[in-house]
Design a protein around this motif. Structure first.
Motif, mmCIF file in Angstrom:
data_model
loop_
_atom_site.group_PDB
_atom_site.id
_atom_site.type_symbol
_atom_site.label_atom_id
_atom_site.label_comp_id
_atom_site.label_asym_id
_atom_site.label_seq_id
_atom_site.Cartn_x
_atom_site.Cartn_y
_atom_site.Cartn_z
ATOM 1 N N ASN A 2 13.173 -21.203 -35.366
ATOM 2 C CA ASN A 2 12.755 -22.114 -34.225
ATOM 3 C C ASN A 2 13.284 -23.576 -34.573
ATOM 4 O O ASN A 2 13.409 -23.957 -35.857
ATOM 5 N N ASP A 3 13.157 -24.124 -33.596
ATOM 6 C CA ASP A 3 13.390 -25.385 -33.492
ATOM 7 C C ASP A 3 12.404 -26.217 -34.280
ATOM 8 O O ASP A 3 12.651 -27.351 -34.749
ATOM 9 N N MET A 4 11.206 -25.877 -34.083
ATOM 10 C CA MET A 4 10.137 -26.446 -34.773
ATOM 11 C C MET A 4 8.832 -25.544 -34.867
ATOM 12 O O MET A 4 8.692 -24.714 -34.300
ATOM 13 N N THR A 5 8.171 -25.756 -36.035
ATOM 14 C CA THR A 5 6.970 -25.133 -36.243
ATOM 15 C C THR A 5 5.737 -25.712 -35.776
ATOM 16 O O THR A 5 5.580 -27.160 -36.414
ATOM 17 N N ILE A 6 4.835 -25.375 -35.131
ATOM 18 C CA ILE A 6 3.495 -25.923 -34.801
ATOM 19 C C ILE A 6 2.408 -25.188 -35.277
ATOM 20 O O ILE A 6 2.231 -24.118 -35.792
ATOM 21 N N ASN A 7 1.279 -25.969 -35.602
ATOM 22 C CA ASN A 7 0.054 -25.506 -36.083
ATOM 23 C C ASN A 7 -0.928 -24.802 -34.959
ATOM 24 O O ASN A 7 -1.622 -25.733 -34.386
ATOM 25 N N TRP A 8 -1.004 -23.677 -34.606
ATOM 26 C CA TRP A 8 -1.811 -23.067 -33.471
ATOM 27 C C TRP A 8 -3.429 -22.957 -34.223
ATOM 28 O O TRP A 8 -3.485 -22.899 -35.225
ATOM 29 N N ARG A 9 -4.306 -23.482 -32.995
ATOM 30 C CA ARG A 9 -5.472 -23.689 -33.610
ATOM 31 C C ARG A 9 -6.491 -22.517 -33.653
ATOM 32 O O ARG A 9 -6.330 -21.917 -32.580
ATOM 33 N N TYR A 73 -10.083 -13.321 -14.537
ATOM 34 C CA TYR A 73 -9.398 -12.361 -15.626
ATOM 35 C C TYR A 73 -10.512 -12.488 -16.896
ATOM 36 O O TYR A 73 -10.304 -11.616 -17.769
ATOM 37 N N ASN A 74 -11.595 -13.436 -16.627
ATOM 38 C CA ASN A 74 -12.468 -13.430 -17.870
ATOM 39 C C ASN A 74 -13.547 -12.188 -17.455
ATOM 40 O O ASN A 74 -14.536 -12.728 -16.678
ATOM 41 N N LEU A 75 -13.538 -11.107 -18.189
ATOM 42 C CA LEU A 75 -14.367 -10.002 -17.712
ATOM 43 C C LEU A 75 -15.130 -9.852 -19.015
ATOM 44 O O LEU A 75 -14.758 -10.142 -20.304
ATOM 45 N N PRO A 76 -16.264 -9.251 -19.021
ATOM 46 C CA PRO A 76 -17.383 -8.941 -20.187
ATOM 47 C C PRO A 76 -16.602 -8.130 -21.206
ATOM 48 O O PRO A 76 -16.846 -8.500 -22.269
ATOM 49 N N ASP A 77 -15.750 -7.137 -20.695
ATOM 50 C CA ASP A 77 -15.070 -6.190 -21.893
ATOM 51 C C ASP A 77 -13.692 -7.007 -21.975
ATOM 52 O O ASP A 77 -12.986 -6.103 -22.958
ATOM 53 N N SER A 78 -13.234 -7.925 -21.534
ATOM 54 C CA SER A 78 -11.909 -8.477 -21.870
ATOM 55 C C SER A 78 -11.832 -9.839 -21.555
ATOM 56 O O SER A 78 -11.483 -10.357 -20.463
ATOM 57 N N GLU A 79 -12.373 -10.914 -22.568
ATOM 58 C CA GLU A 79 -12.444 -12.100 -22.091
ATOM 59 C C GLU A 79 -11.100 -12.916 -22.444
ATOM 60 O O GLU A 79 -10.120 -12.283 -22.904
ATOM 61 N N LEU A 80 -11.355 -14.204 -22.020
ATOM 62 C CA LEU A 80 -10.000 -14.948 -22.067
ATOM 63 C C LEU A 80 -10.101 -15.875 -23.430
ATOM 64 O O LEU A 80 -11.218 -16.133 -23.635
ATOM 65 N N TYR A 81 -9.240 -15.799 -23.940
ATOM 66 C CA TYR A 81 -8.934 -16.708 -25.328
ATOM 67 C C TYR A 81 -7.736 -17.814 -25.086
ATOM 68 O O TYR A 81 -7.085 -17.709 -24.004
ATOM 69 N N VAL A 82 -8.154 -18.694 -26.029
ATOM 70 C CA VAL A 82 -7.285 -19.887 -26.054
ATOM 71 C C VAL A 82 -6.778 -20.302 -27.272
ATOM 72 O O VAL A 82 -7.617 -20.253 -28.184
ATOM 73 N N THR A 83 -5.794 -20.779 -27.438
ATOM 74 C CA THR A 83 -4.979 -21.407 -28.438
ATOM 75 C C THR A 83 -4.303 -22.909 -28.228
ATOM 76 O O THR A 83 -3.564 -22.750 -26.980
ATOM 77 N N TRP A 84 -4.256 -23.705 -28.682
ATOM 78 C CA TRP A 84 -3.680 -25.018 -28.564
ATOM 79 C C TRP A 84 -2.928 -25.402 -29.856
ATOM 80 O O TRP A 84 -3.160 -25.044 -31.099
ATOM 81 N N ALA A 85 -1.739 -26.481 -29.719
ATOM 82 C CA ALA A 85 -1.172 -27.101 -30.980
ATOM 83 C C ALA A 85 -0.821 -28.767 -30.146
ATOM 84 O O ALA A 85 -0.541 -28.701 -29.094
ATOM 85 N N ALA A 86 -0.968 -29.317 -31.138
ATOM 86 C CA ALA A 86 -0.486 -30.848 -31.081
ATOM 87 C C ALA A 86 1.210 -30.557 -31.019
ATOM 88 O O ALA A 86 1.550 -29.999 -32.070
ATOM 89 N N VAL A 87 1.412 -31.436 -29.865
ATOM 90 C CA VAL A 87 3.232 -31.563 -29.976
ATOM 91 C C VAL A 87 3.544 -32.984 -29.437
ATOM 92 O O VAL A 87 2.894 -33.305 -28.553
ATOM 93 N N ASP A 88 4.105 -33.623 -29.839
ATOM 94 C CA ASP A 88 4.565 -35.081 -29.839
ATOM 95 C C ASP A 88 5.340 -34.958 -28.435
ATOM 96 O O ASP A 88 5.782 -34.033 -27.695
ATOM 97 N N GLY A 89 5.194 -36.011 -27.615
ATOM 98 C CA GLY A 89 5.293 -36.444 -26.334
ATOM 99 C C GLY A 89 6.980 -36.227 -26.162
ATOM 100 O O GLY A 89 7.218 -35.717 -24.947
ATOM 101 N N ARG A 90 7.955 -36.572 -26.956
ATOM 102 C CA ARG A 90 9.350 -36.198 -26.909
ATOM 103 C C ARG A 90 9.587 -34.820 -26.730
ATOM 104 O O ARG A 90 10.596 -34.043 -26.261
ATOM 105 N N SER A 91 8.754 -33.901 -27.499
ATOM 106 C CA SER A 91 9.244 -32.456 -27.695
ATOM 107 C C SER A 91 8.285 -31.652 -26.587
ATOM 108 O O SER A 91 8.623 -30.234 -26.114
ATOM 109 N N VAL A 92 7.205 -31.997 -26.243
ATOM 110 C CA VAL A 92 6.394 -31.126 -25.325
ATOM 111 C C VAL A 92 6.866 -30.455 -24.168
ATOM 112 O O VAL A 92 6.627 -29.305 -23.818
ATOM 113 N N ASP A 93 7.655 -31.038 -23.379
ATOM 114 C CA ASP A 93 8.521 -30.514 -21.974
ATOM 115 C C ASP A 93 9.291 -29.131 -22.439
ATOM 116 O O ASP A 93 9.224 -28.183 -21.885
ATOM 117 N N GLY A 94 9.813 -29.540 -23.809
ATOM 118 C CA GLY A 94 10.959 -28.157 -24.128
ATOM 119 C C GLY A 94 10.035 -27.326 -24.620
ATOM 120 O O GLY A 94 10.556 -26.131 -24.643
#
Length: 123
Positions: A2-9, A73-94
């Motif tokens: 990978n070009d960079m490693t990010i910390n998924w929360r 898509y958020n159903l009682p037996d199949s909910e939506l999940y989310v994760t996020w990671a900080a990425v600096d402004g110069r890299s976020v588009d890529g």
């Protein structure tokens, strides 16, 4: 490699956060800019990306909670999940461009036409 490693929360207890109930007022989100992935598990327990994007994470997730194209898509037996990671402004588009190509979200409006910057996936 990978070009960079990010910390998924995760949420408390080291579990994936649920989109509809994650506390977006938590200090974790204060002015946090980066990328996020919203997904659900399919019948084979494989993650299927519904939406991904970039920006101020708290604002973007608040908006998506109100978007019926996503919440259907958020159903009682199949909910939506989310994760996020900080990425600096110069890299976020890529990073977003890379994630969009690799994860092929069900809902995708526009993704930056930038040189991809590969990152580790959360799964």
């Amino acid at each position: 490699m990978n070009d960079m490693t990010i910390n998924w929360r995760f949420c408390t207890g080291n579990v994936w956060c649920k989109l509809m109930t994650v506390n977006l007022n938590h200090e974790t989100f204060k002015d946090l800019n980066g990328v996020y992935i919203i997904w659900k598990y399919d019948v084979n327990n494989i993650p299927r990306t519904i939406r991904l994007g970039q920006g101020i994470i708290k604002d973007r997730l608040n908006t998506h909670r109100l978007n019926e194209d996503i919440t259907k898509y958020n159903l009682p037996d199949s909910e939506l999940y989310v994760t996020w990671a900080a990425v600096d402004g110069r890299s976020v588009d890529g990073v977003e461009a890379y994630l969009a190509r690799v994860l092929n979200p069900v809902i995708g409006e526009r993704f930056p036409l930038r040189t991809e910057k590969s990152v580790n996936l959360p799964w």
